[in-house]
Design a protein around this motif. Structure first.
Motif, short mmCIF file in Angstrom:
data_model
loop_
_atom_site.label_atom_id
_atom_site.label_comp_id
_atom_site.label_asym_id
_atom_site.label_seq_id
_atom_site.Cartn_x
_atom_site.Cartn_y
_atom_site.Cartn_z
N GLU A 20 1.10 -1.34 -0.04
CA GLU A 20 0.01 -0.19 0.37
C GLU A 20 0.62 1.08 0.23
O GLU A 20 0.03 1.92 0.70
CB GLU A 20 -1.19 0.06 0.88
N ARG A 21 1.94 1.57 -1.32
CA ARG A 21 2.47 2.50 -1.24
C ARG A 21 2.04 3.59 -2.98
O ARG A 21 1.73 2.20 -3.36
CB ARG A 21 3.65 2.40 -1.45
N ALA A 66 0.13 3.60 -7.80
CA ALA A 66 0.25 4.41 -9.14
C ALA A 66 0.60 3.49 -10.05
O ALA A 66 -0.59 3.51 -11.63
CB ALA A 66 1.08 6.01 -9.04
N GLU A 67 1.14 2.70 -10.44
CA GLU A 67 1.70 1.60 -11.13
C GLU A 67 0.48 0.71 -11.57
O GLU A 67 0.29 0.99 -13.01
CB GLU A 67 3.15 1.00 -11.19
N ILE A 68 0.17 0.20 -10.60
CA ILE A 68 -0.90 -0.45 -10.79
C ILE A 68 -2.36 0.71 -11.40
O ILE A 68 -2.90 -0.46 -12.44
CB ILE A 68 -1.81 -1.39 -9.89
N ILE A 69 -2.55 1.46 -11.11
CA ILE A 69 -3.67 2.10 -11.63
C ILE A 69 -3.40 2.62 -13.30
O ILE A 69 -3.83 2.23 -14.13
CB ILE A 69 -4.08 3.40 -10.60
N SER A 70 -2.01 2.89 -13.23
CA SER A 70 -1.45 3.22 -14.69
C SER A 70 -2.18 1.97 -16.28
O SER A 70 -2.10 2.22 -16.77
CB SER A 70 -0.03 3.07 -14.91
N THR A 102 -13.70 5.78 -7.56
CA THR A 102 -12.73 4.28 -6.63
C THR A 102 -12.69 5.22 -4.96
O THR A 102 -12.90 6.09 -5.07
CB THR A 102 -11.61 4.08 -6.45
N LYS A 103 -13.21 4.30 -3.94
CA LYS A 103 -12.97 4.60 -2.60
C LYS A 103 -11.90 5.30 -2.09
O LYS A 103 -10.79 4.37 -2.02
CB LYS A 103 -14.06 4.12 -1.68
N VAL A 104 -10.89 6.45 -1.47
CA VAL A 104 -10.23 6.12 -0.92
C VAL A 104 -10.55 7.02 0.66
O VAL A 104 -10.69 8.32 0.31
CB VAL A 104 -9.15 7.72 -1.61
N LYS A 105 -10.66 6.68 1.21
CA LYS A 105 -10.32 6.98 2.89
C LYS A 105 -9.55 8.21 3.57
O LYS A 105 -8.39 8.05 2.47
CB LYS A 105 -10.30 5.82 4.03
N PRO A 106 -9.67 8.73 3.77
CA PRO A 106 -9.03 10.20 3.88
C PRO A 106 -8.17 10.16 4.95
O PRO A 106 -7.11 10.83 4.17
CB PRO A 106 -9.82 11.01 5.27
N PHE A 107 -7.69 9.29 5.60
CA PHE A 107 -6.66 8.85 5.96
C PHE A 107 -5.36 7.96 5.19
O PHE A 107 -4.47 8.02 5.79
CB PHE A 107 -6.99 8.17 7.56
N ALA A 108 -5.71 7.36 4.25
CA ALA A 108 -5.23 6.68 2.84
C ALA A 108 -4.17 7.71 2.47
O ALA A 108 -4.49 7.57 0.71
CB ALA A 108 -6.27 5.58 2.59
N SER A 109 -3.18 8.32 2.72
CA SER A 109 -2.36 9.39 2.42
C SER A 109 -2.02 8.43 0.90
O SER A 109 -1.57 9.06 0.00
CB SER A 109 -1.89 9.99 3.18
N ARG A 124 -2.80 5.97 -1.18
CA ARG A 124 -3.52 5.63 -1.84
C ARG A 124 -4.63 6.77 -2.89
O ARG A 124 -4.27 7.30 -3.60
CB ARG A 124 -5.14 4.90 -1.28
N LYS A 125 -4.38 8.08 -1.79
CA LYS A 125 -4.61 9.26 -2.51
C LYS A 125 -3.47 9.82 -3.47
O LYS A 125 -4.03 10.01 -4.41
CB LYS A 125 -4.91 9.97 -1.55
N ASN A 126 -2.32 9.96 -2.92
CA ASN A 126 -1.40 10.37 -3.56
C ASN A 126 -1.11 9.61 -5.19
O ASN A 126 -1.16 10.18 -5.95
CB ASN A 126 0.08 10.59 -3.28
N ALA A 127 -1.58 8.42 -4.69
CA ALA A 127 -1.38 7.29 -6.23
C ALA A 127 -2.31 7.93 -7.21
O ALA A 127 -2.34 8.08 -8.99
CB ALA A 127 -1.68 5.91 -5.83
N PHE A 128 -3.97 8.25 -6.89
CA PHE A 128 -4.95 8.75 -7.90
C PHE A 128 -4.62 9.53 -8.29
O PHE A 128 -5.07 9.67 -9.07
CB PHE A 128 -6.43 8.57 -6.94
N LEU A 129 -4.26 10.12 -7.32
CA LEU A 129 -4.10 12.09 -7.92
C LEU A 129 -3.11 12.13 -9.05
O LEU A 129 -3.37 12.93 -9.93
CB LEU A 129 -3.40 13.04 -6.67
N LYS A 130 -1.61 11.36 -8.72
CA LYS A 130 -1.23 11.40 -10.01
C LYS A 130 -1.47 10.98 -11.09
O LYS A 130 -0.99 10.94 -12.39
CB LYS A 130 0.23 10.69 -9.39
N ASN A 131 -2.90 9.86 -11.00
CA ASN A 131 -3.46 9.31 -12.13
C ASN A 131 -4.18 9.65 -12.64
O ASN A 131 -5.66 9.42 -13.89
CB ASN A 131 -3.70 7.96 -12.21
N GLY A 132 -4.56 11.40 -12.08
CA GLY A 132 -5.39 12.02 -12.71
C GLY A 132 -6.85 11.57 -12.59
O GLY A 132 -7.95 12.51 -12.47
#
Length: 78
Positions: free
Chosen positions: A10-11, A16-20, A37-44, A46-54
């Motif tokens: 969970e890094r 981000a690699e999987i999402i891409s 996709t659900k991203v809980k507020p504490f899951a930083s 996961r949040k960064n990975a999804f933001l990086k992918n748009g």
């Protein structure tokens, strides 16, 4: 589709690699114009990975077919 990862994977870089690999194909696979996709507020990580992918935080709750409301989602629109 669901993505479950062991906690040691969970890094942001791994997620981000999987999402891409799947994000562009998913629109055709599922005949959709939006991926959420659900991203809980504490899951930083996961949040960064999804933001990086748009993906962007949903500005309002998502609403299911039965009227249920869903919170803490990030959305990518085709």
């Amino acid at each position: 589709m669901r993505l479950d990862l062991r906690s040691d994977y969970e890094r942001a870089v791994t997620i981000a690699e999987i999402i891409s690999l799947i994000k562009n194909c998913a629109f055709d696979w599922f005949y959709c114009d939006k991926i959420a996709t659900k991203v809980k507020p504490f899951a930083s990580e996961r949040k960064n990975a999804f933001l990086k992918n748009g993906f962007l935080p949903s500005s309002k709750p998502l609403v299911g077919d039965g009227g249920e409301t869903y919170y803490d989602y990030y959305v990518l629109t085709e």
